[in-house]
Design an enzyme around this catalytic site. Structure first.
Site, short mmCIF file in Angstrom:
data_model
loop_
_atom_site.label_atom_id
_atom_site.label_comp_id
_atom_site.label_asym_id
_atom_site.label_seq_id
_atom_site.Cartn_x
_atom_site.Cartn_y
_atom_site.Cartn_z
N GLY A 16 0.78 -1.24 0.00
CA GLY A 16 0.00 0.00 0.00
C GLY A 16 0.81 1.29 0.00
N ASN A 18 1.72 3.08 -2.59
CA ASN A 18 1.09 4.04 -3.52
C ASN A 18 -0.20 4.60 -2.92
OD1 ASN A 18 2.48 4.43 -6.21
ND2 ASN A 18 2.66 2.22 -5.93
N ARG A 69 -15.30 -14.56 -10.01
CA ARG A 69 -14.77 -13.21 -10.21
C ARG A 69 -15.88 -12.16 -10.21
NH1 ARG A 69 -9.53 -12.46 -11.47
NH2 ARG A 69 -8.87 -14.50 -12.16
N MET A 94 -4.12 -6.95 -6.86
CA MET A 94 -3.62 -8.12 -7.58
C MET A 94 -4.72 -9.06 -8.06
SD MET A 94 -0.52 -7.33 -7.68
CE MET A 94 0.34 -8.77 -8.27
N ARG A 95 -5.84 -8.53 -8.50
CA ARG A 95 -6.89 -9.36 -9.10
C ARG A 95 -7.16 -8.84 -10.50
NH1 ARG A 95 -6.92 -13.70 -6.81
NH2 ARG A 95 -8.95 -14.26 -7.66
N ASN A 111 -4.76 2.78 -13.09
CA ASN A 111 -3.84 1.79 -12.52
C ASN A 111 -2.42 2.33 -12.60
OD1 ASN A 111 -2.93 -0.83 -11.58
ND2 ASN A 111 -2.30 -1.25 -13.69
N HIS A 113 1.49 0.89 -13.08
CA HIS A 113 2.23 -0.31 -13.48
C HIS A 113 3.73 0.00 -13.40
CE1 HIS A 113 3.00 -4.07 -15.50
NE2 HIS A 113 3.84 -3.44 -16.29
N ASP A 149 -2.88 -4.20 -18.64
CA ASP A 149 -1.77 -3.26 -18.77
C ASP A 149 -1.79 -2.52 -20.11
OD1 ASP A 149 -0.93 -3.96 -16.22
OD2 ASP A 149 0.34 -5.57 -16.94
N GLU A 178 6.92 6.30 -8.68
CA GLU A 178 5.49 5.96 -8.66
C GLU A 178 4.76 6.88 -7.69
OE1 GLU A 178 4.44 1.81 -8.22
OE2 GLU A 178 6.30 1.16 -9.14
#
Ligand code: GRF
Length: 219
Positions: A16, A18, A69, A94-95, A111, A113, A149, A178
């Site tokens: 966590g 970010n 999901r 991470m899903r 997001n 990356h 991505d 980041e």
């Protein structure tokens, strides 16, 4: 003057850092987003302690207790709607998300990356960059689309790769950036100071021509 700060949720799965950078930026009085929910799919995500300390609304939607999901995402969606969320930031979440969820949040889901997309999509980006011998690596904030991505790029930061780098030292150099570009990107998106043209997110030109990053530096 900001009329209404964008109600923002941050989705995390782990450390966590970010999330922390976004929360700290949003404490600024003029920041156009407020963090209204920190949501994790893991009850034990280390990042949650910080969010709780800050008195933020924290929720866990454990993917393991959902049948699939989409059931998992529908539970998240209920919470996001309950909190009147406008924007969703993935920060080490991470899903993989389904087209259904992405469709609910199109243009409002971002997001970060740890690579200069479109290079190094997926996992282990720092080790792969080192194995390829690239001299410049970095990170990207982008809108989320169905393909993993991909999606219009909002912000990127580049760092030099050093001879002595390991995946860990390179990750640390990228992570520091980041923490700078994610709040900056959220500021633009929440403040509405951008235009999307195809795959390009136009943010306005800097006042002066920016310096190039040369590795090695050339005098
Ligand atoms: C970051 O490197 C981010 O780019 C990637 O996952 C990592 C999360 O780190 N998506 P943290 O949980 O924000 O510290």
């Amino acid at each position: 003057m900001i009329l209404r700060r964008k109600r923002t949720a941050i989705l995390v799965s782990g450390r966590g850092s970010n999330m922390r950078a976004l929360v700290e930026a949003a404490q600024g009085p003029d920041f156009p987003a407020e963090i209204c929910l920190v949501l994790s799919n893991r009850p034990d995500a280390p990042g949650l302690a910080f969010a709780k300390e800050k008195g933020l609304a924290v929720a866990v939607v454990d993917h393991k207790i959902h049948a699939g999901r989409e059931e998992f995402e529908r539970s998240m969606q209920v919470l996001l709607e309950l909190h009147g969320i406008d924007l969703v930031c993935l920060a080490g979440f991470m899903r993989l998300l389904t087209p259904w969820f992405i469709g609910q949040w199109r243009g409002r889901l971002v997001n970060i990356h740890p690579a200069l997309l479109p290079a190094y999509r997926g996992l282990h980006t720092h080790a792969r960059a080192l194995a390829d011998g690239v001299k410049i690596h970095g990170c990207t904030v982008h809108f989320v689309v169905e393909a993993m991505d991909e999606g219009p790029i909002i912000a990127q930061a580049a760092v030099p790769v050093l001879d002595t780098d390991t995946p860990e030292t390179l990750a640390a150099r990228v992570l520091a950036q980041e923490h700078i570009i994610y709040p900056a990107a959220l500021g633009h998106i929440a403040g509405g100071s951008y235009t999307v043209r195809g795959n390009r997110v136009l943010l306005g030109e800097p006042a002066a021509e920016p310096l190039p990053l040369l590795v090695p530096p050339v005098a």
